[in-house]
Scaffold this active site. Sequence first.
Site, short mmCIF file in Angstrom:
data_model
loop_
_atom_site.label_atom_id
_atom_site.label_comp_id
_atom_site.label_asym_id
_atom_site.label_seq_id
_atom_site.Cartn_x
_atom_site.Cartn_y
_atom_site.Cartn_z
N GLY A 17 0.86 -1.22 -0.09
CA GLY A 17 0.15 0.01 -0.07
C GLY A 17 1.03 1.22 0.06
N GLU A 174 -18.33 10.97 -0.03
CA GLU A 174 -17.95 10.86 -1.35
C GLU A 174 -18.60 10.24 -2.39
OE1 GLU A 174 -13.28 12.87 -1.24
OE2 GLU A 174 -13.58 10.53 -1.30
N GLN A 323 -1.54 10.15 4.05
CA GLN A 323 -0.33 10.92 4.30
C GLN A 323 0.53 10.51 5.52
OE1 GLN A 323 1.46 13.56 3.34
NE2 GLN A 323 0.33 13.19 1.52
#
Length: 434
Positions: A17, A174, A323
């Site tokens: 990932g 979203e 992040q």
Amino acid sequence: MNIPQSKNPRVVIIGGGFAGIALAKKLKNKNVQVVLLDKHNYHTFQPLLYQVATGGLEAGSIAYPIRKVIQEFQDFYFRLTSVKEIDTQNQKIISEIGDLHYDYLVIATGSKTNYFGNKEIERNSMSMKTIPQSLNIRSLILENFEQAVLTKDPNDKNSLINFVLVGGGPTGVELAGALAEMKKAILQKDYPDLDIQKMQINLIQSGDRILNTMSEKSSQAAEEFLLSLGVKIWKNVRVTNFDGRTISTNSDLTFDTATVIWTAGVQGAVVAGLDAKSLVENVGRIRVNQFNQVAGYPTIFAIGDIASMETEKYPQGHPMMAQPALQQGALLGENLIRLLKKEPLVPFEYNDKGSMATIGRNKAVVDLPRYHFNGVFAWFVWMFVHLFSLIGFKNKAVVFLNWVYNYIRFDREGRLIIRPYKKRSFTAFTSDEI
């Protein structure tokens, strides 16, 4: 695993990932042998999974071959497998394709959907953490409409076009916005023999506001955007069960629906073998120190969503987002080289660059450390950041062209049932085991 012996110490990375890839890049052509393990042969750009699920993008545009990432790396190997257990005493991992000794082990297995122990919800709802799961959601959405045009019973018809999203975080918000855009501009053209206005999009949030990890200004703006698109928002409501047809809640409120998409929480994807004292109970994360070393294991590290580095500012660990994973992976790569050179390690300090979410066409919210803004400009910022973050020029180009086309034509040509989603019956929808 057919990994050759090397004069260099072996670093084994479990997971390709954001964290695992960031670490791999830092170890490129250093004096280490690196073995990267993952159950998929591609890296997934998870922030855009919802666009695959709603037909805005094809799966290949948000995936990138892991072997292509590392093809120019020396003494670097990839193996396609799932890790079953870590043998900490003998410093080896036990996988589906065999065992492998490590000098240093890095766990970057990420997170998985958290159903909070409710097996019936897990069995009957849909999750969206992988590309196969996103394709299942896309197929189920489209199959529901295909079945709705054949169904004469009005209750069954309404249930098929009633969508419930559980969880008001970025993924739920979203996804709700994308479904609302489909209802507004696409579905009424595709299904003229259905009353698309009866389609419902319900967003359920257990807390008192959506996007509760963002600023109140962004939360309020996102709620207003969703309401303007026709999304129904239910706050302070907790889902207690879903039997495949009816959602029960902690109140008298119920929902009759054939589709529940669960985005209400995540937990670490822990690999067996670590001492229970190294794990954070209930959330499945691994306790690490400021250098990402696992508590009690000097040669084992954990980075990304799976790692819980408790600090004064983040007493429950860093946010389970891209992040922190990217930053931890990059720093650990440097620290492993320092460790081999017997140099002091650099402690991790999270640089919070902000957070954002898009709610639909020309609608987004952005929180930066000093500024909070929303609307059209925030939408362009969201697009630029996500486009820039994709791996590979081709993926960037394909996604950009898709977005331009979708914007100009008010269309999503990815609404294809490529892999039909198999369900047991109309009244009992079940999730695939991915």
